[in-house]
Write an enzyme that holds these catalytic residues in place. Sequence first.
Site, PDB file in Angstrom:
ATOM      1  N   HIS A 292       2.409   1.196  -1.510  1.00 15.21           N
ATOM      2  CA  HIS A 292       2.619   2.552  -2.013  1.00 15.21           C
ATOM      3  C   HIS A 292       2.480   2.651  -3.528  1.00 15.21           C
ATOM      4  O   HIS A 292       2.834   3.687  -4.102  1.00 15.21           O
ATOM      5  CB  HIS A 292       3.954   3.128  -1.550  1.00 15.21           C
ATOM      6  CG  HIS A 292       4.023   3.309  -0.061  1.00 15.21           C
ATOM      7  ND1 HIS A 292       3.043   3.967   0.654  1.00 15.21           N
ATOM      8  CD2 HIS A 292       4.951   2.894   0.850  1.00 15.21           C
ATOM      9  CE1 HIS A 292       3.359   3.964   1.926  1.00 15.21           C
ATOM     10  NE2 HIS A 292       4.494   3.320   2.078  1.00 15.21           N
TER      11      HIS A 292
ATOM     12  N   GLU B 218      -1.526   8.820  -3.923  1.00 13.24           N
ATOM     13  CA  GLU B 218      -0.077   8.730  -3.830  1.00 13.24           C
ATOM     14  C   GLU B 218       0.514  10.058  -4.267  1.00 13.24           C
ATOM     15  O   GLU B 218      -0.004  10.720  -5.175  1.00 13.24           O
ATOM     16  CB  GLU B 218       0.463   7.600  -4.710  1.00 13.24           C
ATOM     17  CG  GLU B 218       0.123   6.200  -4.214  1.00 13.24           C
ATOM     18  CD  GLU B 218       0.759   5.853  -2.886  1.00 13.24           C
ATOM     19  OE1 GLU B 218       1.826   6.418  -2.563  1.00 13.24           O
ATOM     20  OE2 GLU B 218       0.174   5.039  -2.150  1.00 13.24           O
TER      21      GLU B 218
END
Length: 329
Positions: free
Chosen positions: A283, A125
Amino acid sequence: MSFLKVPPWRAVRSFRGRIVPILEILPKPANQIFRPYRSFPATYAQCSLSPSIPYSSSPPAVPDASCRWRPMCLYYTQGKCTKMDDPTHLERFNHDCSRDLSVNAADVERMRPQNFDFFLVFDLEGKVEILEFPVLIIDAKTMAVVDFFHRFVRPSAMTEQRINEYIGNKYGKFGVDRVWHDTALPFNEVIQQFEAWLIHHHLWEPRHGGHLNRAAFVTCGNWDVKTQIPRQCQVSKINLPSYFMEWINLKDVYQNFYNPRKEARGMRTMMEQLKIPMLGSHHLGFDDTKNITKVLLRMLADGAVISITARRYPDSPANVHFLFKNRIR
């Protein structure tokens, strides 16, 4: 292998000219599998930090909460949970990621022989700099979760104000911005700890050419290894690690194995087509890694052979050779 028992996060030996922290209680090597699991975890919350709590990814004894999903304790994944004796905390948070990734004997029986012993499912990420570095080891013969590595990463080329804005926008909506600030480490330290973890599991040995040992990274797309790892290495002023020279883009294997009418251009599409429920927060890297693993496990159960899809040219690491003609672009 033997390891010194010292307080965790304390540097105890040199490694390739660097100081490497060795954890007080290390997880079992990759040839020793977690005991069988079930599924579980509610919102992310905080627990206090203390470096005196040893790291162990082995599942603790927790009360049976009758199979409801609970979020992972992200302090625990960093090796810094201080509430392992708090029944309320253990009721609210999962401390065993394998519970979300159960398989049955019939799934294993349908598997075909693989080219690797272990898959390292990997999902970064952070678009500017890497913010989260999660990896799950999956046994390619039993589909069992062997261990995980998870670190939040502190950017090195941003002002503190920019970091606070970046993290607030990225992780504030998940309620994990505090745990990020409490635990994030510079990328070069994360890589040092990751390499020590790989060595402990006998998955990498730098003096033997630097390639992974009977293991391969599995990603959802090429961006993580092809683009972001080299970019972050350049920002952090370290050499590109030799084990990032090849990888498996699961989307390409999926496309060639199932040949779906609609291209599966991302994790969510693959999960929708396979009717796999998505767990956790999209995410949030650790949750995405588990969801990508769910797709991998289904493909293994359906008889897919998971093979390398991309490889760097040894004399020019910036150039990548893609091995599948039919691939997601």
